[in-house]
Design a protein around this motif. Structure first.
Motif, short mmCIF file in Angstrom:
data_model
loop_
_atom_site.label_atom_id
_atom_site.label_comp_id
_atom_site.label_asym_id
_atom_site.label_seq_id
_atom_site.Cartn_x
_atom_site.Cartn_y
_atom_site.Cartn_z
N THR A 213 -6.25 15.87 -1.67
CA THR A 213 -6.56 14.55 -2.22
C THR A 213 -5.69 13.49 -1.55
O THR A 213 -4.48 13.68 -1.43
CB THR A 213 -6.24 14.52 -3.73
N VAL A 214 -6.32 12.42 -1.11
CA VAL A 214 -5.54 11.24 -0.69
C VAL A 214 -6.14 10.06 -1.45
O VAL A 214 -7.23 9.58 -1.10
CB VAL A 214 -5.61 11.01 0.83
N ALA A 215 -5.49 9.66 -2.53
CA ALA A 215 -6.03 8.61 -3.39
C ALA A 215 -5.18 7.35 -3.28
O ALA A 215 -3.95 7.43 -3.27
CB ALA A 215 -6.04 9.10 -4.84
N GLU A 216 -5.86 6.23 -3.21
CA GLU A 216 -5.15 4.94 -3.13
C GLU A 216 -5.58 4.07 -4.31
O GLU A 216 -6.71 4.19 -4.79
CB GLU A 216 -5.50 4.22 -1.84
N THR A 217 -4.68 3.19 -4.73
CA THR A 217 -5.06 2.26 -5.80
C THR A 217 -5.52 0.92 -5.22
O THR A 217 -6.20 0.16 -5.89
CB THR A 217 -3.86 1.98 -6.74
N VAL A 218 -5.16 0.68 -3.97
CA VAL A 218 -5.54 -0.60 -3.36
C VAL A 218 -7.00 -0.55 -2.89
O VAL A 218 -7.55 0.52 -2.66
CB VAL A 218 -4.64 -0.94 -2.14
N GLY A 219 -7.59 -1.73 -2.76
CA GLY A 219 -8.94 -1.81 -2.20
C GLY A 219 -8.85 -2.07 -0.71
O GLY A 219 -7.81 -1.83 -0.10
N VAL A 220 -9.94 -2.57 -0.12
CA VAL A 220 -9.89 -2.81 1.33
C VAL A 220 -9.28 -4.17 1.63
O VAL A 220 -8.90 -4.44 2.77
CB VAL A 220 -11.27 -2.65 2.01
N GLY A 221 -9.17 -5.02 0.59
CA GLY A 221 -8.48 -6.30 0.71
C GLY A 221 -8.84 -7.06 1.96
O GLY A 221 -10.00 -7.19 2.33
N GLY A 222 -7.80 -7.51 2.68
CA GLY A 222 -7.99 -8.33 3.88
C GLY A 222 -8.61 -7.58 5.06
O GLY A 222 -9.02 -8.19 6.04
N ARG A 223 -8.65 -6.24 4.98
CA ARG A 223 -9.21 -5.47 6.10
C ARG A 223 -10.71 -5.23 5.94
O ARG A 223 -11.30 -4.40 6.63
CB ARG A 223 -8.55 -4.09 6.19
N GLY A 224 -11.32 -5.92 4.96
CA GLY A 224 -12.70 -5.64 4.57
C GLY A 224 -13.69 -5.56 5.72
O GLY A 224 -14.46 -4.62 5.82
N SER A 293 -15.73 -6.35 -6.29
CA SER A 293 -16.31 -5.06 -5.89
C SER A 293 -15.99 -4.82 -4.41
O SER A 293 -15.53 -5.72 -3.71
CB SER A 293 -17.82 -5.12 -6.06
N TYR A 294 -16.30 -3.60 -3.97
CA TYR A 294 -16.14 -3.30 -2.54
C TYR A 294 -16.97 -4.29 -1.71
O TYR A 294 -16.50 -4.84 -0.72
CB TYR A 294 -16.58 -1.86 -2.22
N ARG A 295 -18.20 -4.52 -2.14
CA ARG A 295 -19.08 -5.38 -1.35
C ARG A 295 -18.55 -6.80 -1.24
O ARG A 295 -18.69 -7.46 -0.21
CB ARG A 295 -20.49 -5.37 -1.94
N GLU A 296 -17.92 -7.27 -2.32
CA GLU A 296 -17.29 -8.60 -2.25
C GLU A 296 -16.10 -8.58 -1.30
O GLU A 296 -15.93 -9.47 -0.47
CB GLU A 296 -16.86 -9.05 -3.66
#
Ligand code: NAD
Length: 484
Positions: A213-224, A293-296
């Protein structure tokens, strides 16, 4: 415990992209720590080479600020910092033009170890490799370090390998996967091959399954926008998870050497079976009241890119036939947690009457947080209540086990850079390994693209889509709880 820092030889390290995010956040703070520890000889040089128009003083200011921001407690050592600054130089350079190359030639020295870190976009690797040769800066003893992503499919990875091979031998090329620089990952090999205890059990006679498992709490943020062209499969599975899988599953190499280890890892990748679509779950994080969301985040309202993957993988060889490896990785999950868990089989027969619980030994190897390992063992519950059994962890958090005087555990990057200077390629990916990993992931990604596969939405802060739970439940198994 006595601290044992063995200094490396004097070196010149040129960092192309020396003003970039990676250089400021990881590479230079890491080198500073190696300098303070006494491992980096003070007559070594670090030469930043990038597009910004700076002089040495301007670059030193930039790096002093980066160290203050990202360098941890060591950044308070102002005397050490001043001495480290003396090692730093800067050359404004154009990777695709002529600016700066003559100056770089003047700066580099004969008779010291020479390394070139390509911390720039992979599209510049070819131009850099070529200019290092035409300007007679690199020779056949120089080393180059290249960053991920190493291609986005088999074809582009082959093209990159060919580009580098036109100017450098494979023994000069260090492809970084910073997961391999983590202390626990190396400890995995020490535990497997340095103890009599585990290796006899490390096979399909005793192991029920393995979870990575490699789980992150952050989203894709500025690297979207970058991430949207890649997705979890390319960004995490093809490289980091695959490398962890190899280290867990490989046969013992005859010796701990770069090619011996990498030959065994390659055999694992080649033995991976194609994955059935029913055995993969792709997910995308959904919006909450407060978070996008991810899409946003990706600024792509129709994106089908996955921010989560869970899959069941089988290795077709004598050791692992019939033992599933469950892999999962994702963003915006419940906890930041990276772990490998080796779940051993149930006892064939329990002699303890009335004990219906399923007791299992589980060896878990934590990459983050709190790097360490624990082994779940079954013991008698203390007290006078008869023979009641409970499972408890034999915990070995490295920071606790090794005590306050132990050498501080270096960050993955600093450790790997010192390996480059030592000329040790064991923890770097070889070209054929990278290609084999793409050859395995390409058909899966192509299949999704062909079928316009839509990822399942999952709640931010959850453990991923429901289907990922089902992937395990169908087999009568459960994911380990995500704990930060
Ligand atoms: P960045 O955009 O922050 O920095 C890019 C650097 O390249 C700058 O120093 C810039 O001056 C230099 N550069 C760009 N064009 C140039 C040219 N024509 N000639 C000379 N220099 C040029 O990028 P980054 O985030 O530091 O990433 C660098 C590399 O490391 C990329 O390949 C990236 O994929 C990889 N990487 C980065 C991270 C990270 O955390 N930032 C993590 C893993 C891998």
């Amino acid at each position: 415990m006595v601290s044992r820092v063995i200094p490396v030889e004097t070196f010149d390290l040129v960092i192309f992209g020396g003003t970039g995010d990676l250089a400021r956040r990881k590479i230079l703070p890491g080198l500073f720590r190696r300098f303070l520890s006494g491992q980096m000889p003070p007559d070594s040089r670090i030469i930043g080479a990038a597009r910004s128009d700076l002089d040495d003083a301007g670059y030193r200011n930039m790096i002093a600020e980066a160290i203050a921001e990202f360098g941890g407690v060591e950044s308070k050592d102002s005397k050490g910092l001043a001495a480290f600054m003396g090692c730093l130089h800067y050359v404004p350079i154009d990777a695709t033009g002529d600016t700066g190359w003559a100056r770089l030639f003047d700066l580099t020295r004969e008779g010291v170890i020479q390394a070139f870190y390509f911390s720039v976009a992979p599209s510049l690797f070819g131009a850099l490799a070529e200019r290092l040769h035409t300007h007679k800066i690199a020779d056949d003893r120089s080393r180059i370090v290249v960053e991920k992503p190493f291609g986005r499919d088999l074809e582009s990875a082959k093209a990159l390998n060919d580009t580098l091979a036109a100017h450098f031998k494979e023994t000069q090329i260090y492809r970084i996967d910073h997961y391999l620089g983590k202390e626990t990952v190396q400890n995995l090999m020490a535990v497997r091959f340095g103890n009599v205890l585990f290796e006899p059990l490390w096979n399909n006679h005793y192991v029920d399954h393995i979870q990575i498992t490699v789980a992150e709490t952050v989203g894709v943020g500025g690297r979207g926008s970058y991430y949207d062209k890649s997705g979890a499969m390319r960004d995490m599975v093809q490289n980091h998870l695959m490398q962890l899988l190899c280290l867990i599953a490989m046969e013992p190499p005859a010796m701990f050497g770069a090619d011996a280890v990498r030959d065994e890892k390659l055999k694992v990748i080649r033995a991976l079976q194609p994955v059935d679509y029913h055995h993969i779950v792709r997910g995308q994080y959904d919006a909450t009241d407060t978070e996008p969301s991810y899409r946003e985040d990706a600024e792509n309202p129709k994106s089908f890119t996955e921010s989560f993957v869970a899959m069941k993988v089988n290795i077709a060889n004598w050791r692992w036939a019939g033992v599933p490896f469950y892999l999962r990785t994702g963003k915006k999950l419940k906890a930041r947690s990276s772990e490998i868990a080796v779940v051993f089989q149930d006892l064939g027969h329990s002699i303890f009457k009335g004990d219906e619980a399923r007791h299992r030994n589980i060896l878990s190897i934590r990459l983050q947080p709190n790097e360490g390992m624990d082994l779940q063992v079954t013991i008698k519950e203390p007290g006078p209540g008869g023979m009641r059994l409970i499972d408890v962890p034999l915990d070995m958090t490295f920071a606790d086990a090794l005590g306050p005087d132990a050498e501080e555990v270096p960050d993955a990057y600093e450790r790997l850079i010192m390996d480059v200077i030592r000329g040790d390629q064991t923890l770097f990916m070889r070209g054929d390994e990278v290609e084999a990993a793409w050859a395995w992931t390409d058909p899966l990604i192509e299949g999704w693209e062909r079928r316009n596969d839509v990822p399942k939405l999952y709640e931010t802060g959850s453990a991923g889509p429901e289907d990922a739970m089902m992937l395990m439940h169908r087999d009568g198994r459960r994911w380990r709880e995500l704990k930060g």
